[in-house]
Design a protein around this motif. Structure first.
Motif, PDB file in Angstrom:
ATOM      1  N   ALA A   1      28.522   0.741 -25.723  1.00 15.82           N
ATOM      2  CA  ALA A   1      28.301   0.643 -24.498  1.00 15.82           C
ATOM      3  C   ALA A   1      28.140   2.078 -23.788  1.00 15.82           C
ATOM      4  O   ALA A   1      27.188   2.237 -23.028  1.00 15.82           O
ATOM      5  CB  ALA A   1      29.709   0.192 -23.780  1.00 15.82           C
ATOM      6  N   CYS A   2      28.933   3.309 -24.413  1.00 11.85           N
ATOM      7  CA  CYS A   2      28.583   4.335 -23.840  1.00 11.85           C
ATOM      8  C   CYS A   2      28.255   5.706 -24.681  1.00 11.85           C
ATOM      9  O   CYS A   2      28.039   6.606 -24.470  1.00 11.85           O
ATOM     10  CB  CYS A   2      29.944   4.773 -23.112  1.00 11.85           C
ATOM     11  SG  CYS A   2      31.374   5.255 -24.141  1.00 11.85           S
TER      12      CYS A   2
ATOM     13  N   GLY B   1      36.083   6.543 -24.557  1.00 14.02           N
ATOM     14  CA  GLY B   1      35.140   7.018 -23.636  1.00 14.02           C
ATOM     15  C   GLY B   1      35.079   5.905 -22.267  1.00 14.02           C
ATOM     16  O   GLY B   1      35.125   6.277 -21.125  1.00 14.02           O
ATOM     17  N   CYS B   2      35.167   4.774 -22.497  1.00  9.89           N
ATOM     18  CA  CYS B   2      34.882   3.571 -21.423  1.00  9.89           C
ATOM     19  C   CYS B   2      35.865   2.673 -21.556  1.00  9.89           C
ATOM     20  O   CYS B   2      35.873   1.623 -20.669  1.00  9.89           O
ATOM     21  CB  CYS B   2      33.446   3.190 -21.394  1.00  9.89           C
ATOM     22  SG  CYS B   2      33.168   2.136 -22.906  1.00  9.89           S
TER      23      CYS B   2
ATOM     24  N   CYS C   1      30.491   3.465 -30.165  1.00  5.97           N
ATOM     25  CA  CYS C   1      30.643   2.453 -28.881  1.00  5.97           C
ATOM     26  C   CYS C   1      29.289   2.272 -28.416  1.00  5.97           C
ATOM     27  O   CYS C   1      28.711   3.307 -28.116  1.00  5.97           O
ATOM     28  CB  CYS C   1      31.483   3.126 -27.676  1.00  5.97           C
ATOM     29  SG  CYS C   1      31.583   1.895 -26.306  1.00  5.97           S
TER      30      CYS C   1
ATOM     31  N   CYS D   1      37.629   1.993 -26.613  1.00  4.99           N
ATOM     32  CA  CYS D   1      36.590   3.191 -26.719  1.00  4.99           C
ATOM     33  C   CYS D   1      37.455   4.242 -25.837  1.00  4.99           C
ATOM     34  O   CYS D   1      37.671   3.876 -24.731  1.00  4.99           O
ATOM     35  CB  CYS D   1      35.462   2.723 -26.314  1.00  4.99           C
ATOM     36  SG  CYS D   1      34.437   4.416 -26.135  1.00  4.99           S
TER      37      CYS D   1
END
Ligand SMILES: [Zn+2]
Length: 134
Positions: free
Chosen positions: A111-112, A89-90, A109, A87
């Motif tokens: 997660a984020c 982003g994270c 994602c 990802c």
């Protein structure tokens, strides 16, 4: 004809009768019904069987049973385009966190919450042996 169906992190190859098509959720069917989900429309015994794309594990289940004109071909394959993808982003690279959405080339994602495009698979390299004007 065969379709590839993504469910539970894997692609299933499903053999369908000739004339099978995919109806998008927003599309109005010939019988006037409007559905919320994409459907696989399978011609069967003079009628049409509509198999919704949601939940994603339904189509592989029906294909395994072999009772709906569709059948599973081979073993499910992992989505190769998710291999090694992380990802932006994270940095999460555990593919179980990434979901391919129906009708989209992007993954989300969990997660984020970042959406990002899957990398385009590069074609096998063609040897540059041919020259123009030769
Ligand atoms: Zn993320």
């Amino acid at each position: 004809m065969r379709v590839r169906h993504y469910a539970l992190g894997k692609f299933y190859v499903i053999d369908c009768p000739e004339g099978t098509r995919v109806a998008r959720g927003s599309e109005q069917a010939s019988d006037g019904l409007v559905s919320l989900h994409d459907h696989l429309v399978v011609p069967r015994n003079g009628t049409e069987i509509r198999i919704p794309a949601d939940p994603p594990e339904l189509l592989p289940l029906l294909a395994e049973s072999g009772n709906f004109g569709v059948s599973l071909v081979g073993e499910p394959e992992p989505e190769v385009r998710l291999d090694g993808v992380s990802c932006p982003g994270c940095g999460q690279d555990d593919v179980t966190w990434l979901q391919l959405r129906a009708g989209s080339e992007s993954v989300r994602c969990d997660a984020c919450g970042t959406d990002f495009e899957l990398p385009i698979l590069t074609e096998p390299r063609v040897p540059a042996s041919r020259r123009a004007g030769g």
